[in-house]
Design a protein around this motif. Sequence first.
Motif, mmCIF file in Angstrom:
data_model
loop_
_atom_site.group_PDB
_atom_site.id
_atom_site.type_symbol
_atom_site.label_atom_id
_atom_site.label_comp_id
_atom_site.label_asym_id
_atom_site.label_seq_id
_atom_site.Cartn_x
_atom_site.Cartn_y
_atom_site.Cartn_z
ATOM 1 N N GLY A 247 0.838 -1.194 0.000
ATOM 2 C CA GLY A 247 0.000 0.000 0.000
ATOM 3 C C GLY A 247 0.866 1.233 0.000
ATOM 4 O O GLY A 247 2.087 1.160 0.224
ATOM 5 N N ASN B 31 -5.731 -3.038 -6.362
ATOM 6 C CA ASN B 31 -5.318 -1.849 -5.600
ATOM 7 C C ASN B 31 -6.562 -0.997 -5.348
ATOM 8 O O ASN B 31 -7.122 -0.435 -6.296
ATOM 9 C CB ASN B 31 -4.313 -1.015 -6.384
ATOM 10 C CG ASN B 31 -3.038 -1.768 -6.715
ATOM 11 O OD1 ASN B 31 -1.978 -1.454 -6.212
ATOM 12 N ND2 ASN B 31 -3.133 -2.752 -7.576
ATOM 13 N N THR C 75 -3.709 4.006 -1.323
ATOM 14 C CA THR C 75 -4.111 2.729 -1.904
ATOM 15 C C THR C 75 -3.752 1.599 -0.956
ATOM 16 O O THR C 75 -2.729 1.659 -0.271
ATOM 17 C CB THR C 75 -3.458 2.489 -3.285
ATOM 18 O OG1 THR C 75 -4.101 1.379 -3.913
ATOM 19 C CG2 THR C 75 -1.974 2.200 -3.206
ATOM 20 N N THR C 76 -4.612 0.595 -0.899
ATOM 21 C CA THR C 76 -4.350 -0.625 -0.148
ATOM 22 C C THR C 76 -4.395 -1.789 -1.131
ATOM 23 O O THR C 76 -5.316 -1.881 -1.951
ATOM 24 C CB THR C 76 -5.395 -0.822 0.967
ATOM 25 O OG1 THR C 76 -5.265 0.248 1.920
ATOM 26 C CG2 THR C 76 -5.221 -2.148 1.680
ATOM 27 N N ILE D 115 -2.183 0.661 6.615
ATOM 28 C CA ILE D 115 -1.507 1.501 5.613
ATOM 29 C C ILE D 115 -1.668 2.974 6.024
ATOM 30 O O ILE D 115 -2.751 3.419 6.383
ATOM 31 C CB ILE D 115 -2.100 1.268 4.196
ATOM 32 C CG1 ILE D 115 -1.931 -0.203 3.765
ATOM 33 C CG2 ILE D 115 -1.469 2.210 3.166
ATOM 34 C CD1 ILE D 115 -0.522 -0.724 3.719
#
Length: 421
Positions: free
Chosen positions: A227, A380, A328-329, A413
Amino acid sequence: MNIALIGSGGREHAICLKLHDSKLTKKIYCIPGNAGTAEIASNLDVDFLNFKKLLVSIKFYKIDLVIVGPELPLVKGIVNFLKKNKIKVFGPNQYASQLEGSKSFVKSLCKKYNIPTAGFKICKNIKDVKNFLTTNNFPIVVKADGLAGGKGVAICNSKKEVKNFSNEIFSGKFKTSKKLILEEFLKGEEVSYFLIVDKKSFSFIGSAQDHKRVGENELGPNTGGMGAYSPAPIINKNLEKKIINRIVKPTLKALKAKKNTYTGFLYVGLMIKNNEPYLIEYNVRMGDPECQVIMPRLKTDLLKIINASLENKLDQLKIKWSKKKCMTTVLCAKGYPGKYQVNKIINLKKIKLDQKSFIFHAGTKLKNKSLVSSGGRVLNITVTGNTFLNIRNEIFKIIEKINWKNGFFRKDIGWRVIKSK
């Protein structure tokens, strides 16, 4: 313009979406692409490492510009090959790509041009390793010299760990590495600083911080990235001047001295210690997953920027950014970065996204009209917004709706920036 975009990851999907939004784009061909790029471009099942076959496809589809996403074809000389065949291509040549393809090349360059980096030794055998261990404290960082997909680095806390990982490298665990680098461990905060470069100048194209360890609280083995978030709050104007003057300019000057000017994206991987930057690594392309948090914040037409670089006119272009933050993860297949299963069905049909949310595909493909997993890092989940805490909560909601039983993700994250709020 007809564009060929080389690659199949989340980075390429994010770039593809930006190119799709450009008024200069006529058609995009992704080679080979993934299930996400297939929605906005035409995927071509061509082995991009077979340069001759690739050239045939480029000519057949009347490609005006080739944009290279991943590092391997760059290191193998795709730019040299295409230029020789009079194909317009965006990316650094094979010599300049050694900035990523050989860590010993970078370290030698740092030593020659006084670029700040961790103390190091280039080792060709286990005897070299043992010599370094007699004069250095732990932890020690062991790095495979060549490309290793983000898995060629180990932080070791004992002589046994160093010797074991070193022996793995010397035994050919990473095919591109016949030697390794031992490095002192720098304690600080990692940050990724991105530039787009032409023969005359360069422009800033985003900052980000990513999370490489597979487990929460930065535990477990390194991955390609779990992430990321952008912009990186640690970057300030004073620090930026140091990065440019002490690291970037000497590097580009060194390449020019060898008559190998740099053109393309340049990823500067840094460790910040007491507001001082140290070079950890260079990448000769956009990062993954950093690209997925930089592209949604970019307001200027990406194709316009790339064309300016190819025409050596970056100094005439002002790049504009959204003031929004982005995170983003990565949704991974269970078992990653070790053994994991593929061809697991993912159902995104009921997922409705607003303008601030994106799902960038990475390890996906279409099989019998169904979306299935095809890699370790699968999706993502990316959101823009005003605060990182709210953004992360939105990401959790989307992942919950996806409800993919064969996947896992890190729930922390952005812990540095969220904890400090």
